[in-house]
Design a protein around this motif. Sequence first.
Motif, PDB file in Angstrom:
ATOM      1  N   ILE A 114       6.079   4.271   8.518  1.00 11.61           N
ATOM      2  CA  ILE A 114       6.221   4.327   7.065  1.00 11.61           C
ATOM      3  C   ILE A 114       7.347   5.306   6.742  1.00 11.61           C
ATOM      4  O   ILE A 114       7.321   6.451   7.205  1.00 11.61           O
ATOM      5  CB  ILE A 114       4.928   4.875   6.414  1.00 11.61           C
ATOM      6  CG1 ILE A 114       3.700   4.072   6.825  1.00 11.61           C
ATOM      7  CG2 ILE A 114       5.068   4.992   4.899  1.00 11.61           C
ATOM      8  CD1 ILE A 114       3.519   2.784   6.131  1.00 11.61           C
ATOM      9  N   VAL A 115       8.311   4.862   5.937  1.00 11.94           N
ATOM     10  CA  VAL A 115       9.345   5.768   5.428  1.00 11.94           C
ATOM     11  C   VAL A 115       9.180   5.807   3.905  1.00 11.94           C
ATOM     12  O   VAL A 115       9.446   4.832   3.210  1.00 11.94           O
ATOM     13  CB  VAL A 115      10.765   5.302   5.819  1.00 11.94           C
ATOM     14  CG1 VAL A 115      11.819   6.217   5.205  1.00 11.94           C
ATOM     15  CG2 VAL A 115      10.920   5.264   7.337  1.00 11.94           C
ATOM     16  N   ARG A 116       8.699   6.946   3.430  1.00 13.78           N
ATOM     17  CA  ARG A 116       8.331   7.070   2.009  1.00 13.78           C
ATOM     18  C   ARG A 116       9.333   7.971   1.295  1.00 13.78           C
ATOM     19  O   ARG A 116       9.656   9.052   1.798  1.00 13.78           O
ATOM     20  CB  ARG A 116       6.926   7.671   1.950  1.00 13.78           C
ATOM     21  CG  ARG A 116       6.516   8.240   0.627  1.00 13.78           C
ATOM     22  CD  ARG A 116       5.158   8.939   0.783  1.00 13.78           C
ATOM     23  NE  ARG A 116       4.820   9.721  -0.376  1.00 13.78           N
ATOM     24  CZ  ARG A 116       3.834  10.599  -0.427  1.00 13.78           C
ATOM     25  NH1 ARG A 116       3.075  10.811   0.635  1.00 13.78           N
ATOM     26  NH2 ARG A 116       3.586  11.279  -1.533  1.00 13.78           N
ATOM     27  N   GLU A 117       9.800   7.536   0.133  1.00 12.18           N
ATOM     28  CA  GLU A 117      10.700   8.362  -0.678  1.00 12.18           C
ATOM     29  C   GLU A 117       9.872   9.519  -1.238  1.00 12.18           C
ATOM     30  O   GLU A 117       8.774   9.316  -1.734  1.00 12.18           O
ATOM     31  CB  GLU A 117      11.318   7.506  -1.799  1.00 12.18           C
ATOM     32  CG  GLU A 117      12.668   7.983  -2.286  1.00 12.18           C
ATOM     33  CD  GLU A 117      12.593   9.255  -3.129  1.00 12.18           C
ATOM     34  OE1 GLU A 117      13.497  10.096  -3.039  1.00 12.18           O
ATOM     35  OE2 GLU A 117      11.603   9.401  -3.872  1.00 12.18           O
ATOM     36  N   ASN A 118      10.404  10.727  -1.172  1.00 14.61           N
ATOM     37  CA  ASN A 118       9.596  11.918  -1.458  1.00 14.61           C
ATOM     38  C   ASN A 118       9.915  12.620  -2.770  1.00 14.61           C
ATOM     39  O   ASN A 118       9.254  13.592  -3.101  1.00 14.61           O
ATOM     40  CB  ASN A 118       9.864  12.943  -0.337  1.00 14.61           C
ATOM     41  CG  ASN A 118       8.665  13.172   0.549  1.00 14.61           C
ATOM     42  OD1 ASN A 118       7.564  12.719   0.247  1.00 14.61           O
ATOM     43  ND2 ASN A 118       8.870  13.875   1.641  1.00 14.61           N
ATOM     44  N   THR A 119      10.961  12.192  -3.484  1.00 13.88           N
ATOM     45  CA  THR A 119      11.435  13.046  -4.588  1.00 13.88           C
ATOM     46  C   THR A 119      11.247  12.455  -5.979  1.00 13.88           C
ATOM     47  O   THR A 119      11.424  13.174  -6.961  1.00 13.88           O
ATOM     48  CB  THR A 119      12.941  13.352  -4.427  1.00 13.88           C
ATOM     49  OG1 THR A 119      13.686  12.142  -4.601  1.00 13.88           O
ATOM     50  CG2 THR A 119      13.260  13.950  -3.066  1.00 13.88           C
ATOM     51  N   GLU A 120      10.951  11.147  -6.074  1.00 14.53           N
ATOM     52  CA  GLU A 120      10.956  10.512  -7.403  1.00 14.53           C
ATOM     53  C   GLU A 120       9.626   9.855  -7.724  1.00 14.53           C
ATOM     54  O   GLU A 120       8.594  10.228  -7.203  1.00 14.53           O
ATOM     55  CB  GLU A 120      12.045   9.421  -7.434  1.00 14.53           C
ATOM     56  CG  GLU A 120      13.443   9.908  -7.241  1.00 14.53           C
ATOM     57  CD  GLU A 120      14.457   8.902  -7.713  1.00 14.53           C
ATOM     58  OE1 GLU A 120      14.294   7.710  -7.400  1.00 14.53           O
ATOM     59  OE2 GLU A 120      15.426   9.307  -8.393  1.00 14.53           O
ATOM     60  N   ASP A 121       9.686   8.877  -8.619  1.00 15.29           N
ATOM     61  CA  ASP A 121       8.543   8.004  -8.894  1.00 15.29           C
ATOM     62  C   ASP A 121       7.482   8.773  -9.700  1.00 15.29           C
ATOM     63  O   ASP A 121       7.738   9.869 -10.192  1.00 15.29           O
ATOM     64  CB  ASP A 121       8.008   7.489  -7.552  1.00 15.29           C
ATOM     65  CG  ASP A 121       7.097   6.280  -7.655  1.00 15.29           C
ATOM     66  OD1 ASP A 121       6.864   5.800  -8.773  1.00 15.29           O
ATOM     67  OD2 ASP A 121       6.616   5.815  -6.613  1.00 15.29           O
ATOM     68  N   LEU A 122       6.301   8.229  -9.795  1.00 21.56           N
ATOM     69  CA  LEU A 122       5.246   8.887 -10.572  1.00 21.56           C
ATOM     70  C   LEU A 122       4.870  10.236  -9.976  1.00 21.56           C
ATOM     71  O   LEU A 122       4.210  11.052 -10.610  1.00 21.56           O
ATOM     72  CB  LEU A 122       4.016   7.970 -10.639  1.00 21.56           C
ATOM     73  CG  LEU A 122       4.217   6.777 -11.574  1.00 21.56           C
ATOM     74  CD1 LEU A 122       3.188   5.692 -11.325  1.00 21.56           C
ATOM     75  CD2 LEU A 122       4.159   7.224 -13.037  1.00 21.56           C
ATOM     76  N   LEU A 245       4.832   6.695  -4.583  1.00 20.16           N
ATOM     77  CA  LEU A 245       3.396   6.455  -4.775  1.00 20.16           C
ATOM     78  C   LEU A 245       2.871   5.361  -3.846  1.00 20.16           C
ATOM     79  O   LEU A 245       1.837   5.531  -3.198  1.00 20.16           O
ATOM     80  CB  LEU A 245       3.102   6.107  -6.239  1.00 20.16           C
ATOM     81  CG  LEU A 245       1.622   5.877  -6.551  1.00 20.16           C
ATOM     82  CD1 LEU A 245       0.806   7.147  -6.314  1.00 20.16           C
ATOM     83  CD2 LEU A 245       1.436   5.412  -7.991  1.00 20.16           C
ATOM     84  N   TYR A 246       3.592   4.238  -3.748  1.00 18.65           N
ATOM     85  CA  TYR A 246       3.135   3.180  -2.830  1.00 18.65           C
ATOM     86  C   TYR A 246       3.124   3.729  -1.393  1.00 18.65           C
ATOM     87  O   TYR A 246       2.260   3.386  -0.594  1.00 18.65           O
ATOM     88  CB  TYR A 246       4.051   1.941  -2.881  1.00 18.65           C
ATOM     89  CG  TYR A 246       4.280   1.360  -4.250  1.00 18.65           C
ATOM     90  CD1 TYR A 246       3.299   1.408  -5.239  1.00 18.65           C
ATOM     91  CD2 TYR A 246       5.488   0.746  -4.568  1.00 18.65           C
ATOM     92  CE1 TYR A 246       3.529   0.875  -6.496  1.00 18.65           C
ATOM     93  CE2 TYR A 246       5.724   0.203  -5.813  1.00 18.65           C
ATOM     94  CZ  TYR A 246       4.742   0.286  -6.782  1.00 18.65           C
ATOM     95  OH  TYR A 246       4.980  -0.245  -8.013  1.00 18.65           O
ATOM     96  N   GLY A 247       4.097   4.571  -1.094  1.00 23.16           N
ATOM     97  CA  GLY A 247       4.190   5.157   0.250  1.00 23.16           C
ATOM     98  C   GLY A 247       2.987   6.025   0.543  1.00 23.16           C
ATOM     99  O   GLY A 247       2.449   6.020   1.653  1.00 23.16           O
ATOM    100  N   ASP A 248       2.559   6.782  -0.452  1.00 21.93           N
ATOM    101  CA  ASP A 248       1.399   7.652  -0.302  1.00 21.93           C
ATOM    102  C   ASP A 248       0.157   6.810   0.018  1.00 21.93           C
ATOM    103  O   ASP A 248      -0.577   7.085   0.973  1.00 21.93           O
ATOM    104  CB  ASP A 248       1.204   8.413  -1.628  1.00 21.93           C
ATOM    105  CG  ASP A 248       0.074   9.409  -1.547  1.00 21.93           C
ATOM    106  OD1 ASP A 248      -0.103  10.022  -0.483  1.00 21.93           O
ATOM    107  OD2 ASP A 248      -0.643   9.584  -2.561  1.00 21.93           O
ATOM    108  N   ILE A 249      -0.050   5.768  -0.775  1.00 23.83           N
ATOM    109  CA  ILE A 249      -1.270   4.960  -0.624  1.00 23.83           C
ATOM    110  C   ILE A 249      -1.219   4.158   0.678  1.00 23.83           C
ATOM    111  O   ILE A 249      -2.174   4.144   1.458  1.00 23.83           O
ATOM    112  CB  ILE A 249      -1.428   4.026  -1.845  1.00 23.83           C
ATOM    113  CG1 ILE A 249      -1.597   4.877  -3.118  1.00 23.83           C
ATOM    114  CG2 ILE A 249      -2.600   3.074  -1.654  1.00 23.83           C
ATOM    115  CD1 ILE A 249      -1.420   4.128  -4.411  1.00 23.83           C
ATOM    116  N   ILE A 250      -0.072   3.530   0.930  1.00 25.68           N
ATOM    117  CA  ILE A 250       0.005   2.660   2.118  1.00 25.68           C
ATOM    118  C   ILE A 250      -0.016   3.476   3.399  1.00 25.68           C
ATOM    119  O   ILE A 250      -0.497   3.011   4.432  1.00 25.68           O
ATOM    120  CB  ILE A 250       1.227   1.719   1.997  1.00 25.68           C
ATOM    121  CG1 ILE A 250       0.878   0.690   0.930  1.00 25.68           C
ATOM    122  CG2 ILE A 250       1.580   1.069   3.329  1.00 25.68           C
ATOM    123  CD1 ILE A 250       1.565  -0.606   0.969  1.00 25.68           C
ATOM    124  N   SER A 251       0.457   4.725   3.357  1.00 27.23           N
ATOM    125  CA  SER A 251       0.375   5.477   4.622  1.00 27.23           C
ATOM    126  C   SER A 251      -1.066   5.849   4.940  1.00 27.23           C
ATOM    127  O   SER A 251      -1.433   5.912   6.116  1.00 27.23           O
ATOM    128  CB  SER A 251       1.335   6.662   4.685  1.00 27.23           C
ATOM    129  OG  SER A 251       1.118   7.543   3.665  1.00 27.23           O
TER     130      SER A 251
END
Length: 365
Positions: A114-122, A245-251
Amino acid sequence: MHKITFIPGDGIGPEVAWAARRCLEATGVSFQWDERPAGEGAIKQFNTPLPEDTLKSVRDNRVAIKGPITTPIGKGFRSVNVALRKALNLYACVRPCRTYAGVRSPFSQVNLVIVRENTEDLYAGIEFAAGEERTKQLIAQLTDWSKQPIQADAAISIKPISATATERIVRYAFEHALAHGRKKVTAVHKANIMKFTDGLFMETARRVAAAYEGRVAFEDRLVDATCMQLVLKPQDFDVLVLPNLYGDIISDLCAGLIGGLGVAPGANIGDGIAVFEAVHGSAPKYAGLNKVNPVAMILSGVMMLDYLGERSAARRLDAAVAAVLREGRRVTYDLKADRNDPTAVGTKEMADAIIEKMRTVKVTI
Ligand code: NAD
């Protein structure tokens, strides 16, 4: 000699962080540790859970390994971990999910990242509480602009997604794929509904992917469909790149696919700077009991060795972890078929087993 900032954290943090440190030292690679506080211990000493000295140490050394930190409820920081990622601009959260024989899981062939963007989004933390005057003003302005009704008692969170941050994270995902011999990148979004934010994420991902054509395959998928496919055929995935956020949940979903948080490692990476940490939190109810599984933290150490270019030490430590898991004897309670199994060992003893195994283990990959 690698100079590393060592942040034990709080809760179960110190136990798992020290287990990882001892395993890293046992590889024979030479480290100079710069131990720094964060979390509850730091509040007592410095009146803040994230002292400037700790940040400076990571900035100077460029590499840190960190135990989990409890988020103090209702005190200053939304999350110490999010604050650390922001302060150091650690824009990529990388979480490999791989099944190890001996760890109970419905699947046996999962090997994805999983490569999750860490700086933006909700997750950017731009929020407006229900009932506040400025929230009412915002609602009035948004209703005027969008012509969409918003309940007067609504709270509002803002979801910024930029082409700049998306391009950076998607490029990171492709470079990671190339560096680790991976074949495919899947960009995950909900562009059919969030046409502007997720739409921009999708379009930017497609544009970046074009530059890697012929070297790494690319697809994009809706987040809901991805969840279903992940639990049906996780073997179909290789590298997934997602907004925050999707990265958080999917990880967490993927940690479930490989047998739980006890075996899920991670890293937060910026340009020339990296902090390695387990996916799990500080599990306060287990703090000080020498009970929890150190593997997630030790595998975060394996990722650190890889990052430092210590490939053979990384393979040896990984193989030792795999062998101890496969044998299933000297493992913590969560890895036993019955969680009350009296033969389960403690955190420290499982690390001892891994260190012993490193002396004899054969490295096959
Ligand atoms: P958690 O991950 O700490 O624990 C949830 C449950 O998972 C535990 O009760 C335990 O049953 C299991 N678990 C976690 N780690 C384990 C391990 N190594 N071995 C065996 N079982 C393990 O999640 P939580 O209870 O939601 O969060 C506790 C605190 O940790 C909160 O303050 C949260 O903000 C913080 N947190 C910190 C980080 C971090 O430092 N990166 C990450 C997540 C949560």
